[in-house]
Design a protein around this motif. Structure first.
Motif, PDB file in Angstrom:
ATOM      1  N   GLU A  17      11.104   4.446   3.256  1.00  0.00           N
ATOM      2  CA  GLU A  17       9.859   4.208   3.946  1.00  0.00           C
ATOM      3  C   GLU A  17       8.998   3.142   3.153  1.00  0.00           C
ATOM      4  O   GLU A  17       7.833   2.613   4.055  1.00  0.00           O
ATOM      5  CB  GLU A  17       8.897   5.322   4.196  1.00  0.00           C
ATOM      6  CG  GLU A  17       9.455   6.504   5.173  1.00  0.00           C
ATOM      7  CD  GLU A  17       9.756   5.719   6.460  1.00  0.00           C
ATOM      8  OE1 GLU A  17       8.657   5.480   7.137  1.00  0.00           O
ATOM      9  OE2 GLU A  17      10.873   5.891   6.997  1.00  0.00           O
ATOM     10  N   LEU A  18       9.554   2.580   2.161  1.00  0.00           N
ATOM     11  CA  LEU A  18       8.381   1.477   1.353  1.00  0.00           C
ATOM     12  C   LEU A  18       9.057   0.222   1.561  1.00  0.00           C
ATOM     13  O   LEU A  18       8.312  -0.818   1.341  1.00  0.00           O
ATOM     14  CB  LEU A  18       8.885   1.793   0.005  1.00  0.00           C
ATOM     15  CG  LEU A  18       8.575   3.414  -0.626  1.00  0.00           C
ATOM     16  CD1 LEU A  18       8.632   3.306  -1.943  1.00  0.00           C
ATOM     17  CD2 LEU A  18       7.161   3.729  -0.203  1.00  0.00           C
ATOM     18  N   THR A  19      10.223  -0.016   2.392  1.00  0.00           N
ATOM     19  CA  THR A  19      10.860  -1.246   2.597  1.00  0.00           C
ATOM     20  C   THR A  19      11.458  -1.222   3.758  1.00  0.00           C
ATOM     21  O   THR A  19      11.604  -0.266   4.472  1.00  0.00           O
ATOM     22  CB  THR A  19      11.978  -1.542   1.519  1.00  0.00           C
ATOM     23  OG1 THR A  19      12.892  -0.599   1.562  1.00  0.00           O
ATOM     24  CG2 THR A  19      11.285  -1.534   0.080  1.00  0.00           C
ATOM     25  N   ARG A  20      11.703  -2.517   4.555  1.00  0.00           N
ATOM     26  CA  ARG A  20      12.530  -2.665   5.560  1.00  0.00           C
ATOM     27  C   ARG A  20      13.418  -4.012   5.221  1.00  0.00           C
ATOM     28  O   ARG A  20      12.962  -5.023   4.556  1.00  0.00           O
ATOM     29  CB  ARG A  20      11.536  -3.056   6.827  1.00  0.00           C
ATOM     30  CG  ARG A  20      10.703  -1.926   7.241  1.00  0.00           C
ATOM     31  CD  ARG A  20      11.675  -0.713   7.818  1.00  0.00           C
ATOM     32  NE  ARG A  20      10.987   0.215   8.563  1.00  0.00           N
ATOM     33  CZ  ARG A  20      10.569   1.401   7.742  1.00  0.00           C
ATOM     34  NH1 ARG A  20      10.857   1.483   6.591  1.00  0.00           N
ATOM     35  NH2 ARG A  20       9.960   2.230   8.378  1.00  0.00           N
ATOM     36  N   TYR A  21      14.588  -3.886   5.911  1.00  0.00           N
ATOM     37  CA  TYR A  21      15.624  -4.927   5.590  1.00  0.00           C
ATOM     38  C   TYR A  21      16.001  -5.538   6.821  1.00  0.00           C
ATOM     39  O   TYR A  21      16.424  -4.888   8.027  1.00  0.00           O
ATOM     40  CB  TYR A  21      16.986  -4.287   5.120  1.00  0.00           C
ATOM     41  CG  TYR A  21      17.047  -3.952   3.530  1.00  0.00           C
ATOM     42  CD1 TYR A  21      17.527  -4.434   2.566  1.00  0.00           C
ATOM     43  CD2 TYR A  21      16.156  -2.676   3.138  1.00  0.00           C
ATOM     44  CE1 TYR A  21      17.549  -3.996   1.435  1.00  0.00           C
ATOM     45  CE2 TYR A  21      16.006  -2.280   1.872  1.00  0.00           C
ATOM     46  CZ  TYR A  21      16.630  -2.823   0.741  1.00  0.00           C
ATOM     47  OH  TYR A  21      16.462  -2.622  -0.414  1.00  0.00           O
ATOM     48  N   ILE A  22      15.572  -6.990   6.697  1.00  0.00           N
ATOM     49  CA  ILE A  22      15.826  -7.873   7.931  1.00  0.00           C
ATOM     50  C   ILE A  22      17.026  -8.696   8.010  1.00  0.00           C
ATOM     51  O   ILE A  22      17.147  -9.845   6.999  1.00  0.00           O
ATOM     52  CB  ILE A  22      14.620  -8.646   8.275  1.00  0.00           C
ATOM     53  CG1 ILE A  22      13.395  -7.963   8.432  1.00  0.00           C
ATOM     54  CG2 ILE A  22      14.701  -9.462   9.627  1.00  0.00           C
ATOM     55  CD1 ILE A  22      11.985  -8.454   8.553  1.00  0.00           C
ATOM     56  N   PRO A  23      18.026  -8.520   8.707  1.00  0.00           N
ATOM     57  CA  PRO A  23      19.303  -9.380   8.496  1.00  0.00           C
ATOM     58  C   PRO A  23      18.975 -10.490   9.013  1.00  0.00           C
ATOM     59  O   PRO A  23      18.432 -11.088   9.745  1.00  0.00           O
ATOM     60  CB  PRO A  23      20.296  -8.576   9.531  1.00  0.00           C
ATOM     61  CG  PRO A  23      19.734  -7.321   9.710  1.00  0.00           C
ATOM     62  CD  PRO A  23      18.074  -7.291   9.612  1.00  0.00           C
ATOM     63  N   VAL A  24      19.655 -11.686   8.083  1.00  0.00           N
ATOM     64  CA  VAL A  24      19.299 -13.078   8.265  1.00  0.00           C
ATOM     65  C   VAL A  24      20.873 -13.803   8.055  1.00  0.00           C
ATOM     66  O   VAL A  24      21.495 -12.876   7.435  1.00  0.00           O
ATOM     67  CB  VAL A  24      18.324 -13.582   7.549  1.00  0.00           C
ATOM     68  CG1 VAL A  24      16.830 -13.028   7.697  1.00  0.00           C
ATOM     69  CG2 VAL A  24      18.416 -13.701   5.855  1.00  0.00           C
ATOM     70  N   PRO A  25      20.868 -15.013   8.265  1.00  0.00           N
ATOM     71  CA  PRO A  25      22.180 -15.772   7.764  1.00  0.00           C
ATOM     72  C   PRO A  25      22.542 -15.618   6.412  1.00  0.00           C
ATOM     73  O   PRO A  25      21.492 -15.446   5.825  1.00  0.00           O
ATOM     74  CB  PRO A  25      22.092 -16.972   8.213  1.00  0.00           C
ATOM     75  CG  PRO A  25      21.179 -16.955   9.438  1.00  0.00           C
ATOM     76  CD  PRO A  25      20.080 -15.765   9.293  1.00  0.00           C
TER      77      PRO A  25
ATOM     78  N   PRO B 149       0.773  -1.149  -0.044  1.00  0.00           N
ATOM     79  CA  PRO B 149       0.158   0.095  -0.062  1.00  0.00           C
ATOM     80  C   PRO B 149       0.813   1.236   0.003  1.00  0.00           C
ATOM     81  O   PRO B 149       0.528   2.240  -0.626  1.00  0.00           O
ATOM     82  CB  PRO B 149      -0.749  -0.186   1.270  1.00  0.00           C
ATOM     83  CG  PRO B 149      -0.859  -1.706   1.375  1.00  0.00           C
ATOM     84  CD  PRO B 149       0.448  -2.072   1.165  1.00  0.00           C
ATOM     85  N   ARG B 150       1.953   1.325   0.687  1.00  0.00           N
ATOM     86  CA  ARG B 150       2.934   2.525   0.844  1.00  0.00           C
ATOM     87  C   ARG B 150       3.459   2.754  -0.542  1.00  0.00           C
ATOM     88  O   ARG B 150       3.478   3.959  -1.027  1.00  0.00           O
ATOM     89  CB  ARG B 150       3.920   2.314   1.701  1.00  0.00           C
ATOM     90  CG  ARG B 150       3.541   2.625   3.162  1.00  0.00           C
ATOM     91  CD  ARG B 150       4.601   2.645   4.152  1.00  0.00           C
ATOM     92  NE  ARG B 150       4.210   2.632   5.420  1.00  0.00           N
ATOM     93  CZ  ARG B 150       5.316   2.880   6.666  1.00  0.00           C
ATOM     94  NH1 ARG B 150       6.461   3.253   6.191  1.00  0.00           N
ATOM     95  NH2 ARG B 150       4.714   2.979   7.853  1.00  0.00           N
ATOM     96  N   ILE B 151       3.845   1.591  -1.230  1.00  0.00           N
ATOM     97  CA  ILE B 151       4.438   1.655  -2.552  1.00  0.00           C
ATOM     98  C   ILE B 151       3.448   2.267  -3.579  1.00  0.00           C
ATOM     99  O   ILE B 151       3.673   3.355  -4.465  1.00  0.00           O
ATOM    100  CB  ILE B 151       4.914   0.390  -3.288  1.00  0.00           C
ATOM    101  CG1 ILE B 151       5.966   0.165  -2.168  1.00  0.00           C
ATOM    102  CG2 ILE B 151       5.522   0.597  -4.763  1.00  0.00           C
ATOM    103  CD1 ILE B 151       6.544  -1.363  -2.455  1.00  0.00           C
ATOM    104  N   GLU B 152       2.213   1.705  -3.584  1.00  0.00           N
ATOM    105  CA  GLU B 152       0.983   2.045  -4.400  1.00  0.00           C
ATOM    106  C   GLU B 152       0.748   3.682  -4.521  1.00  0.00           C
ATOM    107  O   GLU B 152       0.718   4.457  -5.125  1.00  0.00           O
ATOM    108  CB  GLU B 152      -0.068   1.509  -3.997  1.00  0.00           C
ATOM    109  CG  GLU B 152      -0.341  -0.060  -4.647  1.00  0.00           C
ATOM    110  CD  GLU B 152      -1.352  -1.020  -4.315  1.00  0.00           C
ATOM    111  OE1 GLU B 152      -1.802  -1.633  -5.122  1.00  0.00           O
ATOM    112  OE2 GLU B 152      -1.922  -0.625  -3.163  1.00  0.00           O
ATOM    113  N   ALA B 153       0.690   4.266  -2.882  1.00  0.00           N
ATOM    114  CA  ALA B 153       0.532   5.483  -2.512  1.00  0.00           C
ATOM    115  C   ALA B 153       1.653   6.492  -3.191  1.00  0.00           C
ATOM    116  O   ALA B 153       1.268   7.563  -3.691  1.00  0.00           O
ATOM    117  CB  ALA B 153       0.320   5.915  -1.143  1.00  0.00           C
ATOM    118  N   ALA B 154       2.681   5.778  -3.007  1.00  0.00           N
ATOM    119  CA  ALA B 154       3.856   6.944  -3.493  1.00  0.00           C
ATOM    120  C   ALA B 154       3.807   6.934  -5.043  1.00  0.00           C
ATOM    121  O   ALA B 154       3.904   7.926  -5.582  1.00  0.00           O
ATOM    122  CB  ALA B 154       5.225   6.015  -3.302  1.00  0.00           C
TER     123      ALA B 154
END
Length: 625
Positions: free
Chosen positions: A299-307, A270-275
């Motif tokens: 603000e459109l994404t989040r990065y989650i560190p994983v192995p 939804p945030r990407i569509e709004a942008a």
């Protein structure tokens, strides 16, 4: 010579599990099974597996054809191959890639003669298969295709602009499949005009691509950090996730393994569509597709560190988790979807706070699937095993490390080195935990030797009880990458074509311009150097059995099959011209070629249709120019 103790795979499997978990797995016939136990389990499972002659399978299975470029339709549980759907390849049996209709669908990309199919997925409504479309990607030429499941033929094909190598592909599940999510894997410079090898700077990136499923047009693209791998969507319609590797933006193997961690990118749709709606986007080159920047800090994404180097990305059928599979780590990362709102709203200090657990399963976890009973099944590539584990127990074990909670329920050997796996209905809220297909990358000694190139091996397991039980393994070619299963009642196919079907709409439109009634006319239209031969077919005759053209003429043969009886398919094959096509009941098909060889040339029906099938022939005379 037999030796006592664990097999090689048994040893590797043991090294990746706690002692208590391994004991539990062994007790259920997992990592270490005697031949007698194995045989008894298989015999018991065969009672549910056998589909007698004349009986129908309970499920359709759709297998990607790998670098064969096609989709294969299987019956489950019989594992009988029912049909092949050519998509990114050329198929002389149906004429796909040769006929005018198929070339129109393929567009400019018809010039490519190869494809590399990876991920077939079926459209959904409210998190359940609706049987309307199947989508498949082509990594080799950056394409996405759509297959209509009522006719089992590709009806749309899209080359994704601005990127290279479409790899991971999944569909929006809720409220319906409005979007197809497609990962482009390789980082390229922008503009990619041949001026530079440089992919390290700000203008070197790849993108997450969101395709309108009905229009088959790219709705928008999202710039990301790293190489995109696999993707999946949640059961709210709000989030999609993608595994990323090569956070280093390296171009060599050692460089791609330098960092300690990579990440999973979460996309807030939804945030990407709004942008995009607000005009906060750019475009690249000649493409008009909106492009937004989703790199770290957006603000459109989040990065989650994983192995390091995560591979498969799978949404649990209960909607609770995105599962990122470790590949070079013995773990999978369980991302709690319910916490993503807080992550995007800045209520969590550390992106890793959304990790519900990171259970250790074995060596080389690649992909995970689900049975709808709280259990997950993960392929262990290096161990050549599948691990069955309970998600709730894994979370409890993660939060209570001193309690020695057993979350691995069974490990079972597969032959050999599995990639994708898929349980029946597992990508939907209706996951029923009946069948598990495991696609093995190697077969080695399983089948009769056929030379240096070996087939791969597909295996089917009964998972309806407490144990996985092998009921089938069989050779397959060439590297079917992934598969999907759907109940047979969820697919509604046509028996004969509708005469107004848009599949051959452009041909119908041309006939109308020529003043032709396709169902009755047998005429030759001469238009300068172009000749259009309209003919009907009804077993065992063509409506035109002779026609004449000049050397160098561009000849289009248009055949309409007037047989309205199920399974009476006709063919048209012009000898020594590379011309071949299939025309199913009430279908119109056309094919265009150059008549460059003076002389008499026979054409014939190459799909058996009648007792006098051999006599269904005609002749073309090519006069010297």
């Amino acid at each position: 010579m037999e030796t006592s103790g664990l097999s090689r795979r048994g040893f590797l499997g043991a090294s990746a599990a706690t002692g208590a978990a391994l004991v539990g797995a062994t007790a259920l016939g997992g990592a270490v099974m005697s031949r007698e136990t194995w045989a008894a389990a298989v015999k018991d499972a065969h009672a549910n597996y056998t589909v007698a002659p004349g009986e129908l399978d309970a499920y359709y299975g759709f297998w990607s054809g790998g670098h064969q470029g096609e989709v294969r339709i299987m019956g489950i549980p019989s594992m009988r191959e029912l049909m092949r759907i050519p998509v990114f390849n050329v198929d002389s049996a149906t004429g796909w890639g040769l006929t005018d209709e198929s070339k129109h669908i393929m567009g400019e990309s018809a010039k490519y003669r190869n494809g590399d199919c990876h991920h077939p997925h079926i459209s959904m409504t409210d998190g359940k298969y609706d049987g309307k479309y199947l989508f498949i990607n082509d990594k080799a030429n950056s394409r996405v295709a759509r297959i209509r499941l009522d006719i089992m033929k590709c009806d749309k094909m899209l080359t994704v602009p601005n990127v290279q190598a479409i790899h991971g592909l999944r569909l929006q599940k809720v409220p319906y499949t409005k979007y197809v999510f497609a990962n482009a894997e390789f980082i390229i410079p922008h503009p990619n005009d041949g001026s530079s090898f440089d992919t390290q700077g700000k203008n070197g990136f790849t993108m997450f691509n969101v395709i309108d499923a009905e229009k088959m047009e790219v709705a928008f693209q999202v710039i990301v950090d790293g190489n995109l791998d696999n993707t999946d969507a949640d059961y709210t319609g709000k989030y999609a996730a993608a595994t990323c590797y090569n956070s280093e933006k390296a171009t060599d193997l050692a460089g791609m393994l330098r960092n300690e961690r990579d990440w999973v990118v979460i996309f807030n749709i939804p945030r990407i569509e709004a942008a995009v709606k607000a005009g906060k986007f750019t475009t690249i080159g000649d493409s008009k597709v909106p492009v937004v920047d989703g790199r770290a800090g957006s603000e459109l994404t989040r990065y989650i560190p994983v192995p390091k180097n995560p591979h498969g990305c799978n949404t649990s059928s209960d909607g609770k988790y995105f599962i990122a599979n470790g590949k070079v780590s013995p773990t999978v990362s369980m991302i709690e979807i319910a916490k993503l709102d807080d992550l995007f709203d800045g209520k969590l200090k550390d992106p890793r706070d959304v990790i519900a657990a990171e259970p250790e399963l074995g060596l080389g976890p690649l992909h995970t699937t689900f049975d709808g009973r709280g259990n997950a099944y993960t392929t262990l590539f290096i161990d050549s095993q599948v691990a069955k584990w309970n998600m709730a127990d894994a979370v409890r074990a993660w939060n209570n490390p001193d309690q020695n909670i057993e979350f691995i329920k069974q490990k079972i050997d597969v032959q050999y080195q599995p990639g994708h796996l898929h349980a029946s209905l597992c990508e939907t809220s209706e996951a029923d935990g009946k069948w598990l297909a495991v696609l093995c990358k190697f077969s080695k000694d399983r089948f009769l030797p056929v030379g240096p190139l070996h087939p791969e091996n597909d295996q089917l397991f009964d998972i309806s009880g407490d144990e996985m039980k092998l009921v089938h393994d069989g050779p397959t070619f060439a590297e079917p990458h992934d598969c999907i299963m759907v109940r047979r009642d969820q697919i509604k196919t046509k028996k004969i074509w509708d005469r107004n079907d848009p599949f051959f709409g452009p041909t119908t439109a041309q006939a109308k311009k020529d003043g032709i009634t396709l169902e009755t006319d047998n005429k030759v239209i001469r238009d300068g150097n172009k000749v259009r031969v309209y003919m009907t077919s009804q077993a065992p005759m063509y409506g035109i059995t002779e026609f004449t053209v000049k050397q160098g003429n561009e000849v289009t043969v248009i055949v309409t099959n007037l047989d309205n009886i199920e399974d009476v398919t006709h063919g048209f094959c012009m000898v020594n011209h590379g011309v071949s096509m299939e025309i199913s009941p009430m279908e119109t098909s056309s094919i265009t070629f150059t008549a460059d060889k003076p002389g008499l040339h026979w054409y014939y029906c190459n799909w058996f249709c009648h007792a006098l099938h051999m006599e269904m022939v005609g002749r073309m005379l090519v006069e010297k120019a």
